[in-house]
Write a protein that holds these residues in place. Structure first.
Motif, mmCIF file in Angstrom:
data_model
loop_
_atom_site.group_PDB
_atom_site.id
_atom_site.type_symbol
_atom_site.label_atom_id
_atom_site.label_comp_id
_atom_site.label_asym_id
_atom_site.label_seq_id
_atom_site.Cartn_x
_atom_site.Cartn_y
_atom_site.Cartn_z
ATOM 1 N N GLN A 1 -0.272 14.795 3.347
ATOM 2 C CA GLN A 1 -1.735 14.788 3.305
ATOM 3 C C GLN A 1 -2.323 14.686 4.714
ATOM 4 O O GLN A 1 -3.333 15.312 5.006
ATOM 5 C CB GLN A 1 -2.237 13.624 2.439
ATOM 6 C CG GLN A 1 -3.746 13.545 2.343
ATOM 7 C CD GLN A 1 -4.377 14.786 1.728
ATOM 8 O OE1 GLN A 1 -3.855 15.330 0.765
ATOM 9 N NE2 GLN A 1 -5.487 15.231 2.281
ATOM 10 N N LYS B 1 -0.289 5.202 -1.015
ATOM 11 C CA LYS B 1 -1.351 5.443 -0.032
ATOM 12 C C LYS B 1 -0.797 6.220 1.156
ATOM 13 O O LYS B 1 0.361 6.085 1.520
ATOM 14 C CB LYS B 1 -1.940 4.121 0.468
ATOM 15 C CG LYS B 1 -2.505 3.224 -0.609
ATOM 16 C CD LYS B 1 -3.735 3.804 -1.231
ATOM 17 C CE LYS B 1 -4.330 2.822 -2.232
ATOM 18 N NZ LYS B 1 -5.261 3.417 -3.114
ATOM 19 N N THR B 2 -1.640 7.032 1.761
ATOM 20 C CA THR B 2 -1.243 7.798 2.943
ATOM 21 C C THR B 2 -1.294 6.901 4.170
ATOM 22 O O THR B 2 -1.909 5.829 4.161
ATOM 23 C CB THR B 2 -2.174 9.000 3.169
ATOM 24 O OG1 THR B 2 -3.484 8.501 3.489
ATOM 25 C CG2 THR B 2 -2.231 9.916 1.963
ATOM 26 N N GLU C 1 2.231 1.909 -3.338
ATOM 27 C CA GLU C 1 1.173 2.393 -4.235
ATOM 28 C C GLU C 1 0.867 3.871 -3.991
ATOM 29 O O GLU C 1 0.046 4.455 -4.683
ATOM 30 C CB GLU C 1 -0.095 1.565 -4.035
ATOM 31 C CG GLU C 1 0.015 0.139 -4.544
ATOM 32 C CD GLU C 1 -1.197 -0.704 -4.195
ATOM 33 O OE1 GLU C 1 -2.138 -0.205 -3.520
ATOM 34 O OE2 GLU C 1 -1.205 -1.876 -4.590
ATOM 35 N N GLU D 1 -6.706 2.784 7.725
ATOM 36 C CA GLU D 1 -8.101 2.436 7.453
ATOM 37 C C GLU D 1 -8.206 1.032 6.852
ATOM 38 O O GLU D 1 -9.087 0.253 7.203
ATOM 39 C CB GLU D 1 -8.716 3.461 6.507
ATOM 40 C CG GLU D 1 -10.204 3.318 6.325
ATOM 41 C CD GLU D 1 -10.771 4.444 5.482
ATOM 42 O OE1 GLU D 1 -11.342 4.143 4.429
ATOM 43 O OE2 GLU D 1 -10.622 5.614 5.889
ATOM 44 N N ALA D 2 -7.276 0.713 5.961
ATOM 45 C CA ALA D 2 -7.307 -0.587 5.282
ATOM 46 C C ALA D 2 -6.819 -1.733 6.166
ATOM 47 O O ALA D 2 -7.281 -2.868 6.018
ATOM 48 C CB ALA D 2 -6.461 -0.530 4.010
ATOM 49 N N LEU E 1 0.830 -1.206 0.000
ATOM 50 C CA LEU E 1 0.000 0.000 0.000
ATOM 51 C C LEU E 1 0.865 1.257 0.000
ATOM 52 O O LEU E 1 0.563 2.230 -0.693
ATOM 53 C CB LEU E 1 -0.940 -0.005 1.212
ATOM 54 C CG LEU E 1 -2.038 -1.056 1.192
ATOM 55 C CD1 LEU E 1 -2.736 -1.133 2.544
ATOM 56 C CD2 LEU E 1 -3.033 -0.788 0.083
ATOM 57 N N ARG E 2 1.955 1.221 0.766
ATOM 58 C CA ARG E 2 2.879 2.376 0.807
ATOM 59 C C ARG E 2 3.481 2.632 -0.561
ATOM 60 O O ARG E 2 3.553 3.763 -1.026
ATOM 61 C CB ARG E 2 3.971 2.112 1.854
ATOM 62 C CG ARG E 2 5.100 3.101 1.828
ATOM 63 C CD ARG E 2 4.650 4.475 2.282
ATOM 64 N NE ARG E 2 5.780 5.380 2.169
ATOM 65 C CZ ARG E 2 5.734 6.534 1.532
ATOM 66 N NH1 ARG E 2 4.618 6.943 0.998
ATOM 67 N NH2 ARG E 2 6.793 7.300 1.450
ATOM 68 N N GLN F 1 -4.851 6.242 5.081
ATOM 69 C CA GLN F 1 -5.485 5.252 4.213
ATOM 70 C C GLN F 1 -5.018 3.838 4.556
ATOM 71 O O GLN F 1 -5.809 2.900 4.551
ATOM 72 C CB GLN F 1 -5.187 5.555 2.745
ATOM 73 C CG GLN F 1 -5.872 6.800 2.237
ATOM 74 C CD GLN F 1 -5.360 7.227 0.869
ATOM 75 O OE1 GLN F 1 -4.176 7.084 0.563
ATOM 76 N NE2 GLN F 1 -6.247 7.781 0.056
ATOM 77 N N ILE F 2 -3.727 3.705 4.866
ATOM 78 C CA ILE F 2 -3.200 2.395 5.236
ATOM 79 C C ILE F 2 -3.801 1.948 6.564
ATOM 80 O O ILE F 2 -4.171 0.789 6.730
ATOM 81 C CB ILE F 2 -1.651 2.427 5.295
ATOM 82 C CG1 ILE F 2 -1.088 2.655 3.882
ATOM 83 C CG2 ILE F 2 -1.106 1.137 5.898
ATOM 84 C CD1 ILE F 2 0.398 2.927 3.832
#
Length: 91
Positions: A46, A13-14, A11, A20-21, A8-9, A17-18
């Motif tokens: 962000q 993602k903040t 990709e 949350e996922a 995710l990092r 966001q990570i």
């Protein structure tokens, strides 16, 4: 789980966001990045803008914002104080 966070990092993602996922906090994410020699995301990207927007809304207190974003209350406080100091410096 670590491989998912790294993916995710990479990709873009903040940290929020990570979290949350995956449910993994910002600080736990940083430890994972350190173990795998991956540069950690900046604290003032962000997430900083999101914290400032949430503070400006005034609906949540600093503890609630920290929990919502998966960051420490100290980070929320530091960002708030930094912005206040910038405002004073510009006067």
């Amino acid at each position: 789980m670590e491989q998912q966070i790294i993916k995710l990092r990479r990709e873009g993602k903040t940290a929020a966001q990570i979290r949350e996922a995956t449910g993994v906090s910002y600080y736990q994410q940083r430890r994972i990045y350190a173990r795998h020699n991956i540069p950690a995301p900046s604290r003032y990207g962000q997430t900083r803008r999101t914290i400032l927007a949430m503070l400006a809304e005034g609906r949540l207190n600093q503890n609630q914002i920290a929990k919502h974003l998966g960051v420490s209350r100290q980070l929320v406080s530091e960002i708030k104080l930094h912005e206040q100091k910038k405002g004073l410096d510009n006067e």
